[in-house]
Design a protein around this motif. Structure first.
Motif, PDB file in Angstrom:
ATOM      1  N   SER A 188       0.845  -1.192   0.000  1.00  0.00           N
ATOM      2  CA  SER A 188       0.000   0.000   0.000  1.00  0.00           C
ATOM      3  C   SER A 188       0.880   1.240   0.000  1.00  0.00           C
ATOM      4  N   ILE A 191      -0.755   8.166   1.806  1.00  0.00           N
ATOM      5  CA  ILE A 191      -1.075   9.361   1.024  1.00  0.00           C
ATOM      6  C   ILE A 191      -1.196  10.553   1.976  1.00  0.00           C
ATOM      7  N   THR A 213      -7.459   9.461  -6.076  1.00  0.00           N
ATOM      8  CA  THR A 213      -6.613  10.571  -5.658  1.00  0.00           C
ATOM      9  C   THR A 213      -5.314  10.614  -6.448  1.00  0.00           C
ATOM     10  N   PHE A 230      -4.279   6.859  -7.171  1.00  0.00           N
ATOM     11  CA  PHE A 230      -4.464   5.939  -6.048  1.00  0.00           C
ATOM     12  C   PHE A 230      -5.930   5.872  -5.656  1.00  0.00           C
ATOM     13  N   VAL A 232      -8.246   5.514  -2.463  1.00  0.00           N
ATOM     14  CA  VAL A 232      -8.139   5.731  -1.019  1.00  0.00           C
ATOM     15  C   VAL A 232      -9.548   5.682  -0.425  1.00  0.00           C
ATOM     16  N   ASN A 247     -10.084   5.196   7.844  1.00  0.00           N
ATOM     17  CA  ASN A 247      -8.826   5.624   7.236  1.00  0.00           C
ATOM     18  C   ASN A 247      -8.542   7.070   7.656  1.00  0.00           C
ATOM     19  N   PHE A 270      -5.551  14.367   3.763  1.00  0.00           N
ATOM     20  CA  PHE A 270      -4.985  13.015   3.770  1.00  0.00           C
ATOM     21  C   PHE A 270      -3.758  13.028   4.685  1.00  0.00           C
ATOM     22  N   GLY A 275      -3.624   4.040   0.833  1.00  0.00           N
ATOM     23  CA  GLY A 275      -4.111   4.033  -0.538  1.00  0.00           C
ATOM     24  C   GLY A 275      -3.437   2.948  -1.351  1.00  0.00           C
TER      25      GLY A 275
END
Length: 594
Positions: A188, A191, A213, A230, A232, A247, A270, A275
């Motif tokens: 992963s 971000i 994103t 990405f 997310v 998240n 973020f 992500g």
């Protein structure tokens, strides 16, 4: 205030009489939709949902707006219940791939439904609408695991999606975005960064929100060549794909906006949010256009849909409102005054609204059939042909239709006079809502540069020549009708001028590249007015060929075509003069003189 009613008669005319949509579906291998009764049943149900469920929430949603509290967003009263009905009716899965739980119905049919939703409640429609770009991007560029994990839930409507592109310092210049993506041992990425103007970035309608994103890897090259894409999620998922912990992507605030107040426009922070890379590293900008092109067509439809809403209510008001007498004598002598629809200036505005709404509807529905063709083409050549025409028309659909949509909603306010300026009638809301369509998904200035720079000049005028040849060929067909012969002749002449104007811009740009920027907006509008003339000529020709002679619908199409060619199309002369004037009157002005 008059209530919105889906214009099913005109929608059916465009789909069945003009586009012959069921034949198109058969030719495209979309047999499941090639049944006129099925198409009409879908339109009827969409009409009911839009007018009975969504339209009553439009004005109240604007008045209440969204509420932000400690990272959470509450949508206006009734929005969540409407979304639950939307899911229960199966509308989110309408055009989704069957492999991931969708119904597999054509994009062009989904566009008709989308118009009704947007006309009745644009702000609400943005919540499910944003998911479409995410679905298309994942379908085209995601791994099979990502498709199974995210697309199934997005298509069902259980989750919604966003596009997290813009940042505070860069606006549309994505080459200077700063959001970072740090690779982790488990595959992963963390971000980190801030995104702004994220439509439907946070809300209470769905269980999870999937953010596509843009961010930079540590070793990414500078500029647009170093952007990756990405996925997310708002909530992380466990090993079974079920929602787990939250998240670290959080809404920092929502914007206080001019319009679409029922739609949350969020600042998204973020903070090492988990992500997952979509596709290859540093190809994010290319992948982004999969999302953006769908969004641009949707934005163009917003302009058209609001023009329709404003027109319907303005027309009802103009027939009912009594004020002054007709210049040629009383038309309603038993009452104190005549209805304002007798006045030429009111008719000018109403016919402009009608010409824009119905003409842009046809343009957008036709463009949607190109999406069908691109998706279902059996060979590469067919796909390339559909793609090129679609690429050419997309900036016109986005920019031209939203420019006309904003003009049409302003006409609606003007028809109401002082009553249009106050909120209780709802006309000023259409203006405020329509104004954003000229800005987001790439401002109309950017769309203009895209059309002239990328779709025309970099293409060496190839697609332009093909489209102009199509128009010229059709003028021969239309000229067989005596009613259309003068319009066909005029359009053919304008197409010739269109080509030579483009050639002259290309020649000037070799000496000074600023000539492209100086000409771009006028060029897009010039192109749009000509292409919409082509659309109206086709609609009039179809009306003469397929409708009962002398019927109300046939007369309406012919009258609107006459109005468009004689009152609206001459605007191209002003745009041509502006283009011919060149860049000097813009670029030779010293900054200190502004």
């Amino acid at each position: 205030m008059a209530e919105y009613k889906a214009p099913l008669e005109d929608i059916r005319f465009v789909l069945h009489n003009w586009l012959k949509i069921t034949d198109h579906y058969k030719a495209s291998g979309l047999e499941e939709a090639a049944d006129q009764e099925l198409v009409d049943a879908i339109l009827e149900e969409g009409s009911k949902f839009s007018s009975e469920v969504l339209a009553p929430l439009n004005q109240t949603g604007d008045e209440e707006g969204c509420t932000f509290n400690d990272g959470e967003v509450t949508t206006p009263k009734g929005f969540k219940d409407a979304y639950e009905q939307y899911k229960a009716n199966g509308w989110p899965s309408f055009a989704g791939e069957t492999e991931y739980g969708g119904q597999g119905l054509p994009y062009s049919l989904a566009v008709a439904l989308s118009e009704m939703v947007t006309s009745s409640n644009m702000a609400w429609g943005m919540y499910p609408g944003l998911s479409q770009g995410v679905i298309e991007a994942l379908s085209a560029h995601g791994t099979e695991e990502q498709k199974q994990t995210y697309m199934t839930q997005l298509i069902s409507g259980e989750w919604t999606g966003t596009m997290c592109l813009t940042e505070p310092h860069c606006g549309s210049d994505l080459g200077i975005l700063r959001t970072k993506a740090d690779p982790q041992d488990d595959g992963s990425y963390n971000i980190t960064g801030t995104k702004i103007f994220i439509s439907a970035g946070e809300h209470d309608l769905a269980d999870n929100i999937i953010h596509l994103t843009l961010a930079r890897l540590p070793d990414a090259p500078e500029g647009t060549k170093g952007i990756s894409l990405f996925v997310v999620p708002k909530f992380n998922l466990d090993g079974n794909g079920q929602i787990a912990d939250r998240n670290t992507v959080v809404c920092g605030s929502i914007e206080h906006k001019m319009g679409i107040k029922g739609s949350s426009t969020a600042v998204m922070n973020f903070d090492s949010a988990k992500g997952f890379l979509v596709g290859e590293p540093n190809k994010g900008l290319n992948y982004m256009f999969t999302m953006m092109n769908a969004a641009r067509l949707g934005t163009g439809q917003q302009g058209q849909a609001l023009a329709e809403s404003s027109y319907q209510i303005a027309l009802a008001y103009a027939k009912d409102r009594l004020q002054m007498r007709s210049l040629s004598g009383p038309k309603n002598p038993e009452k104190a005054a005549d209805p304002i629809i007798v006045h030429p200036d009111v008719r000018r505005m109403l016919l402009s609204q009608k010409a824009y709404s119905e003409g842009c509807r046809a343009l957008l529905y036709y463009t949607a059939t190109l999406v069908d063709k691109e998706r279902t083409a059996k060979d590469t050549e067919e796909r390339v042909i559909a793609h090129k025409e679609l690429s050419f028309l997309t900036p016109i659909c986005k920019a031209f239709c939203t420019e006309l949509g904003f003009e049409a909603t302003n006409h609606g306010v003007q028809i109401f006079g002082g009553h249009g300026f106050i909120s209780e009638w709802g006309m000023e809301q259409f203006v405020r809502d329509a104004r954003i369509t000229q800005l987001y998904e790439g401002t109309n200035g950017i769309q203009s540069l895209d059309l002239l720079g990328r779709k025309v000049l970099l293409d060496r005028l190839e697609t332009l020549r093909v489209i102009q040849a199509q128009i010229k060929d059709f003028t021969k067909e239309a000229a067989k009708h005596k009613e259309l012969k003068p319009y066909a002749k005029e359009l053919k002449l304008l197409v010739k001028k269109w080509f030579f104007m483009t050639f002259n811009i290309a020649r000037s740009a070799k000496k000074d590249k600023e000539e492209v920027g100086a000409a771009a907006f006028d060029y897009l509008m010039y192109s749009g007015y000509i292409y919409l003339g082509y659309i109206w000529l086709q609609l009039a020709n179809t009306a003469l060929n397929t409708l009962e002679a002398g019927s109300k619908q046939q007369k309406s199409k012919l009258a609107t075509t006459k109005f468009y060619f004689e009152r609206i199309l001459p605007r191209v002369k002003t745009h041509a003069a502006s283009i011919k004037s060149g860049a000097d009157n813009l670029m030779d002005v010293d900054e200190d003189l502004f």
